[in-house]
Write a protein that holds these residues in place. Structure first.
Motif, short mmCIF file in Angstrom:
data_model
loop_
_atom_site.label_atom_id
_atom_site.label_comp_id
_atom_site.label_asym_id
_atom_site.label_seq_id
_atom_site.Cartn_x
_atom_site.Cartn_y
_atom_site.Cartn_z
N ARG A 52 0.78 -1.11 0.18
CA ARG A 52 -0.11 -0.03 -0.09
C ARG A 52 0.90 1.41 0.00
O ARG A 52 0.59 2.33 -0.73
N VAL A 53 1.85 1.17 0.76
CA VAL A 53 2.87 2.38 0.77
C VAL A 53 3.58 2.56 -0.38
O VAL A 53 3.46 3.66 -1.10
N PHE A 89 6.91 -3.79 9.85
CA PHE A 89 6.89 -3.08 8.75
C PHE A 89 5.72 -2.98 8.13
O PHE A 89 4.74 -3.56 8.22
N PRO A 90 5.64 -1.90 7.12
CA PRO A 90 6.38 -0.88 6.82
C PRO A 90 6.82 0.01 7.75
O PRO A 90 6.21 0.30 8.54
N LEU A 91 8.08 0.59 7.36
CA LEU A 91 8.74 1.64 8.44
C LEU A 91 9.19 2.82 7.38
O LEU A 91 10.21 2.53 6.76
N LEU A 92 8.59 4.08 7.52
CA LEU A 92 9.16 4.93 6.76
C LEU A 92 9.70 6.13 7.50
O LEU A 92 9.36 6.46 8.69
N VAL A 93 10.90 6.44 7.21
CA VAL A 93 11.82 7.43 7.76
C VAL A 93 12.29 8.54 6.89
O VAL A 93 12.54 8.50 5.77
N TYR A 102 5.42 4.13 11.34
CA TYR A 102 4.86 2.80 11.17
C TYR A 102 3.40 2.71 10.75
O TYR A 102 2.81 3.87 10.63
N GLU A 103 2.65 1.68 10.42
CA GLU A 103 1.23 1.28 9.93
C GLU A 103 1.21 1.96 8.56
O GLU A 103 1.36 3.36 8.56
N SER A 104 0.74 1.22 7.72
CA SER A 104 0.38 1.71 6.47
C SER A 104 -0.52 3.08 6.27
O SER A 104 -0.35 3.80 5.73
N ALA A 105 -1.77 3.07 7.12
CA ALA A 105 -2.68 4.02 6.86
C ALA A 105 -2.15 5.16 7.29
O ALA A 105 -2.20 6.25 6.80
N ALA A 106 -1.28 5.32 8.39
CA ALA A 106 -0.71 6.67 8.72
C ALA A 106 0.44 7.15 7.84
O ALA A 106 0.46 8.20 7.63
#
Length: 256
Positions: A52-53, A89-93, A102-106
């Motif tokens: 999703r990300v 995961f996923p983890l976006l930095v 974290y969390e795809s929706a966020a």
């Protein structure tokens, strides 16, 4: 002959994955400005939430540094835990804003609001059946890109021109994930309806002409066409199209 048949069946499974995810991650919703520092995504290719990300990265035409974190992986999972506090995961930095999510929706909401300057389009909002279809989509690709395989680490990350919904590009991303090979993904989502369809059988007949001034146009000016996947390896100087050739190269160069 057997190898070609196997590859074609694998492509068919990947097409099914794209179909089950409604072909999100193909068209650009809005071309966002690339941030000064690249986004970093700790990612598992077969994970439906990570998918999703990645779909949104394509929708916004955003590039990102992918840190593959397959199950059993040891190369980037400890790094992800050190940056985010857990192996989830996923983890976006995003070093441009200091965001660690974290969390795809966020993450989806963050990417659209921060870089798209808009709310999440309905097409990218989860529905009641999204988790089920996401798991089915991963199963259709035989859960490739889920577990790690022994590999030699490259000195420098590779570069992959791709877009999330591309069945052929997915095959390459799966192998990169399994081998824990970091790479910069350069998203080349479709910018106009006339680009819909495979590179050699687009809906609009006649010579291909990308949208002037876009990312696809820049790629076209350099390569004479727009086809994905396209891989460049700065460690060896190799550059190539065609998923089958890229998979063979990755196995020969990095698999143990």
């Amino acid at each position: 002959m057997a190898d070609n048949l196997t590859h074609n069946l694998t492509v068919l499974g990947s097409v099914t994955t794209s179909t089950l995810t409604a072909w999100r991650g193909c068209m650009v919703v809005k071309r966002a400005r690339q941030p000064e520092k690249p986004l970093v995504l700790y990612d598992m290719e077969a994970c439906p939430y990570c998918r999703r990300v990645r779909e949104v990265l394509t929708a916004l035409h955003l590039d990102a540094d992918i840190r593959p974190c397959p199950k059993g992986g040891r190369r980037f999972r400890p790094e992800a835990e050190a940056r985010g506090g857990k192996q989830l995961f996923p983890l976006l930095v995003d070093e441009n804003t200091g965001a660690v999510l974290y969390e795809s929706a966020a993450i989806v909401d963050y990417l659209f609001s921060t870089y798209g300057r808009r709310s999440v389009p309905g097409y990218y909002k989860p529905l009641y059946n999204t988790p089920v279809l996401g798991n089915m989509a991963s199963a259709a690709s035989a859960l490739r890109g889920l577990s790690s395989k022994p590999s030699n680490a490259p000195a420098q990350p590779l570069h992959l021109w791709s877009f999330e919904g591309s069945p052929y590009s997915r095959l390459v991303r799966e192998r990169l994930c399994e081998l824990e090979i970091p790479y910069r993904v350069h998203n080349l989502g479709k910018e106009h309806w006339s680009e819909i369809g495979p590179a050699k059988r687009r809906l609009k007949s006649g010579p291909y002409q990308p949208k002037a001034g876009g990312k696809r146009d820049a790629f076209f000016q350099e390569h004479g066409d727009v086809m994905v996947p396209y891989l460049e390896d700065p460690n060896t100087g190799e550059a190539m199209f065609e998923s089958a050739d890229i998979l063979d190269y990755l196995d020969r160069q990095y698999a143990v």
